[in-house]
Design a protein around this motif. Structure first.
Motif, mmCIF file in Angstrom:
data_model
loop_
_atom_site.group_PDB
_atom_site.id
_atom_site.type_symbol
_atom_site.label_atom_id
_atom_site.label_comp_id
_atom_site.label_asym_id
_atom_site.label_seq_id
_atom_site.Cartn_x
_atom_site.Cartn_y
_atom_site.Cartn_z
ATOM 1 N N LYS A 132 87.893 70.976 58.094
ATOM 2 C CA LYS A 132 88.362 69.843 58.890
ATOM 3 C C LYS A 132 89.871 69.945 59.087
ATOM 4 C CE LYS A 132 88.855 66.762 54.889
ATOM 5 N NZ LYS A 132 88.475 65.452 54.300
ATOM 6 N N GLN A 133 90.323 69.445 60.209
ATOM 7 C CA GLN A 133 91.738 69.495 60.548
ATOM 8 C C GLN A 133 92.487 68.385 59.824
ATOM 9 O OE1 GLN A 133 92.511 71.987 62.721
ATOM 10 N NE2 GLN A 133 94.722 71.692 62.609
ATOM 11 N N ASP A 134 93.617 68.744 59.230
ATOM 12 C CA ASP A 134 94.460 67.776 58.528
ATOM 13 C C ASP A 134 95.902 68.045 58.941
ATOM 14 O OD1 ASP A 134 95.558 65.893 56.874
ATOM 15 O OD2 ASP A 134 95.292 67.050 55.028
ATOM 16 N N GLY A 135 96.307 67.425 60.060
ATOM 17 C CA GLY A 135 97.639 67.675 60.590
ATOM 18 C C GLY A 135 97.749 69.107 61.090
ATOM 19 N N ARG A 136 98.705 69.856 60.568
ATOM 20 C CA ARG A 136 98.887 71.251 60.961
ATOM 21 C C ARG A 136 98.070 72.202 60.093
ATOM 22 N NH1 ARG A 136 105.259 72.211 61.340
ATOM 23 N NH2 ARG A 136 105.124 71.341 59.237
ATOM 24 N N ASN A 137 97.236 71.671 59.224
ATOM 25 C CA ASN A 137 96.427 72.491 58.333
ATOM 26 C C ASN A 137 94.941 72.275 58.598
ATOM 27 O OD1 ASN A 137 98.805 73.330 57.068
ATOM 28 N ND2 ASN A 137 98.696 71.681 55.558
ATOM 29 N N MET A 138 94.141 73.244 58.215
ATOM 30 C CA MET A 138 92.689 73.111 58.221
ATOM 31 C C MET A 138 92.212 73.385 56.806
ATOM 32 S SD MET A 138 89.805 75.011 60.584
ATOM 33 C CE MET A 138 90.365 74.157 62.069
ATOM 34 N N ILE A 139 91.353 72.501 56.281
ATOM 35 C CA ILE A 139 90.992 72.535 54.867
ATOM 36 C C ILE A 139 89.486 72.665 54.709
ATOM 37 C CG2 ILE A 139 91.005 71.231 52.707
ATOM 38 C CD1 ILE A 139 93.597 69.913 53.666
ATOM 39 N N MET A 140 89.083 73.470 53.732
ATOM 40 C CA MET A 140 87.685 73.607 53.342
ATOM 41 C C MET A 140 87.639 73.715 51.821
ATOM 42 S SD MET A 140 84.956 76.652 54.346
ATOM 43 C CE MET A 140 85.850 77.894 53.409
ATOM 44 N N VAL A 141 86.608 73.133 51.214
ATOM 45 C CA VAL A 141 86.458 73.193 49.757
ATOM 46 C C VAL A 141 85.204 73.976 49.419
ATOM 47 C CG1 VAL A 141 86.169 71.883 47.623
ATOM 48 C CG2 VAL A 141 87.662 71.006 49.425
ATOM 49 N N LEU A 142 85.347 74.976 48.545
ATOM 50 C CA LEU A 142 84.223 75.764 48.063
ATOM 51 C C LEU A 142 83.869 75.321 46.651
ATOM 52 C CD1 LEU A 142 85.303 79.350 49.202
ATOM 53 C CD2 LEU A 142 83.601 77.866 50.276
ATOM 54 N N GLY A 143 82.590 75.126 46.408
ATOM 55 C CA GLY A 143 82.120 74.762 45.076
ATOM 56 C C GLY A 143 81.383 75.931 44.444
ATOM 57 N N PRO A 144 81.492 76.119 43.128
ATOM 58 C CA PRO A 144 80.836 77.258 42.465
ATOM 59 C C PRO A 144 79.340 76.994 42.250
ATOM 60 C CG PRO A 144 81.984 75.929 40.851
ATOM 61 C CD PRO A 144 82.275 75.300 42.185
ATOM 62 N N HIS A 145 78.538 78.044 42.369
ATOM 63 C CA HIS A 145 77.123 77.925 42.016
ATOM 64 C C HIS A 145 76.978 77.733 40.507
ATOM 65 C CE1 HIS A 145 75.781 78.779 45.993
ATOM 66 N NE2 HIS A 145 76.201 80.027 46.015
ATOM 67 N N LYS A 146 77.871 78.340 39.756
ATOM 68 C CA LYS A 146 77.808 78.309 38.301
ATOM 69 C C LYS A 146 78.589 77.099 37.767
ATOM 70 C CE LYS A 146 78.391 82.249 36.477
ATOM 71 N NZ LYS A 146 79.036 83.486 36.033
ATOM 72 N N LYS A 147 77.978 76.358 36.862
ATOM 73 C CA LYS A 147 78.665 75.211 36.276
ATOM 74 C C LYS A 147 79.787 75.685 35.354
ATOM 75 C CE LYS A 147 74.682 72.082 36.376
ATOM 76 N NZ LYS A 147 73.774 71.229 35.563
ATOM 77 N N LYS A 148 80.771 74.800 35.181
ATOM 78 C CA LYS A 148 81.923 75.136 34.345
ATOM 79 C C LYS A 148 81.500 75.456 32.918
ATOM 80 C CE LYS A 148 86.470 75.247 33.682
ATOM 81 N NZ LYS A 148 87.369 76.164 34.387
ATOM 82 N N THR A 149 80.550 74.695 32.383
ATOM 83 C CA THR A 149 80.104 74.931 31.006
ATOM 84 C C THR A 149 79.455 76.300 30.872
ATOM 85 O OG1 THR A 149 78.080 73.712 31.575
ATOM 86 C CG2 THR A 149 79.823 72.493 30.442
ATOM 87 N N GLU A 150 78.687 76.706 31.892
ATOM 88 C CA GLU A 150 78.049 78.020 31.855
ATOM 89 C C GLU A 150 79.097 79.128 31.908
ATOM 90 O OE1 GLU A 150 75.380 78.068 35.123
ATOM 91 O OE2 GLU A 150 74.015 76.582 34.285
ATOM 92 N N ALA A 151 80.110 78.940 32.765
ATOM 93 C CA ALA A 151 81.174 79.943 32.873
ATOM 94 C C ALA A 151 81.946 80.060 31.559
ATOM 95 C CB ALA A 151 82.130 79.578 34.008
ATOM 96 N N MET A 152 82.208 78.933 30.902
ATOM 97 C CA MET A 152 82.915 78.949 29.626
ATOM 98 C C MET A 152 82.091 79.657 28.561
ATOM 99 S SD MET A 152 84.444 75.061 29.678
ATOM 100 C CE MET A 152 84.986 75.126 27.973
ATOM 101 N N ALA A 153 80.781 79.383 28.546
ATOM 102 C CA ALA A 153 79.909 80.022 27.563
ATOM 103 C C ALA A 153 79.858 81.529 27.775
ATOM 104 C CB ALA A 153 78.505 79.424 27.642
ATOM 105 N N GLU A 154 79.759 81.958 29.033
ATOM 106 C CA GLU A 154 79.733 83.396 29.327
ATOM 107 C C GLU A 154 81.050 84.059 28.949
ATOM 108 O OE1 GLU A 154 78.619 84.130 33.331
ATOM 109 O OE2 GLU A 154 76.600 83.290 33.119
ATOM 110 N N ALA A 155 82.158 83.354 29.187
ATOM 111 C CA ALA A 155 83.466 83.910 28.829
ATOM 112 C C ALA A 155 83.579 84.091 27.323
ATOM 113 C CB ALA A 155 84.579 83.002 29.348
ATOM 114 N N ARG A 156 83.072 83.106 26.550
ATOM 115 C CA ARG A 156 83.118 83.221 25.094
ATOM 116 C C ARG A 156 82.233 84.374 24.611
ATOM 117 N NH1 ARG A 156 83.317 77.439 25.212
ATOM 118 N NH2 ARG A 156 81.049 77.319 25.032
ATOM 119 N N GLU A 157 81.049 84.531 25.240
ATOM 120 C CA GLU A 157 80.161 85.622 24.862
ATOM 121 C C GLU A 157 80.806 86.982 25.162
ATOM 122 O OE1 GLU A 157 76.512 84.984 26.896
ATOM 123 O OE2 GLU A 157 75.944 83.220 25.730
ATOM 124 N N ALA A 158 81.466 87.078 26.338
ATOM 125 C CA ALA A 158 82.131 88.333 26.689
ATOM 126 C C ALA A 158 83.267 88.650 25.724
ATOM 127 C CB ALA A 158 82.653 88.253 28.118
#
Length: 238
Positions: free
Chosen positions: A163-189
């Protein structure tokens, strides 16, 4: 005129001689119901078991008190709260700024940052910045955002359409993976890397010796890695 002059209200329960009621509903050390007993009798039982008399339900009539080791109870409660905070996931929105006519190399670099953010379970706000005559060509920004969303569709989805916001155009991307899952995988790695390093203690030393043999320095590598990561944490213009 009424004025409150007291200190802060304590959230700590009353224990032992701080309890000021004639009788209490007593719960034993193992959770068994003893019944309603005089306060003096409850304190006597607490001394007999070498425990504390703790008021666990002050608003009940009569108040409910339990025999327990209060110091141990506070320690275990603090450990549980600490573990809960450790596993708590906070919603983080990263931001990446691009120009409509971005260079292919810069696009790949910024796309790499977006991929990393999504893998970490964070949302990413993509901002296309228009300057001068570029403002009359919003379709350039829209196509760029769609391209980026397609390139990272395995890791994220469009949570907020462009969507246009003044001189900028903005889009938001959301992750398929939940934050808790990403944290758990990071700890396992991380645990896997530590286990590998422990199983092969000479491997990291050999890698360091190879760097020195090539004319490098073992101290310069972390600095270079840090400088390489710096642009990911800030919003940089293309």
């Amino acid at each position: 005129m009424w004025c409150y002059r007291g200190g802060s209200i304590s959230a700590e329960p009353r224990i032992n001689d701080r309890i000021r009621v004639p009788e209490v509903r007593l719960v034993g050390p193992s959770g068994e119901q003893v019944g309603i007993v005089p306060l003096a009798k409850a304190l006597e039982l607490a001394q007999e078991y070498d425990l504390d008399l703790v008021e666990v339900a002050a608003n009940a009539r009569p108040p409910v008190c339990k025999l327990m080791d209060y110091g141990k109870f506070k320690y275990e409660s603090a450990m549980k709260a600490r573990e809960a905070r450790k596993n708590q996931a906070h919603t983080v929105i990263k931001e990446m700024k691009l120009r409509p006519k971005i260079d292919p190399h810069d696009y790949d670099t910024k796309k790499g940052h977006v991929v990393r953010f999504l893998k970490q379970g964070d949302k990413v706000k993509i901002t296309i910045m228009f300057r001068g005559r570029e403002q009359s060509r919003p379709e350039l920004g829209y196509r760029l955002l769609q391209r980026l969303a397609t390139d990272v569709e395995d890791l994220g989805f469009i949570e907020s359409n462009p969507k246009q916001d003044g001189r900028n155009m903005i889009m938001v991307l959301g992750p398929h993976k939940k934050k808790t899952e990403a944290m758990a995988e990071a700890r396992e790695a991380q645990a896997a890397r530590k286990a590998e390093a422990k199983a092969n203690p000479g491997r990291s030393q050999n890698a360091a010796e190879e760097v020195v043999a090539d004319g490098g320095s073992t101290e310069s590598a972390p600095a270079e890695a840090e400088s390489a990561e710096t642009p990911a944490e800030a919003s940089a213009e293309a």
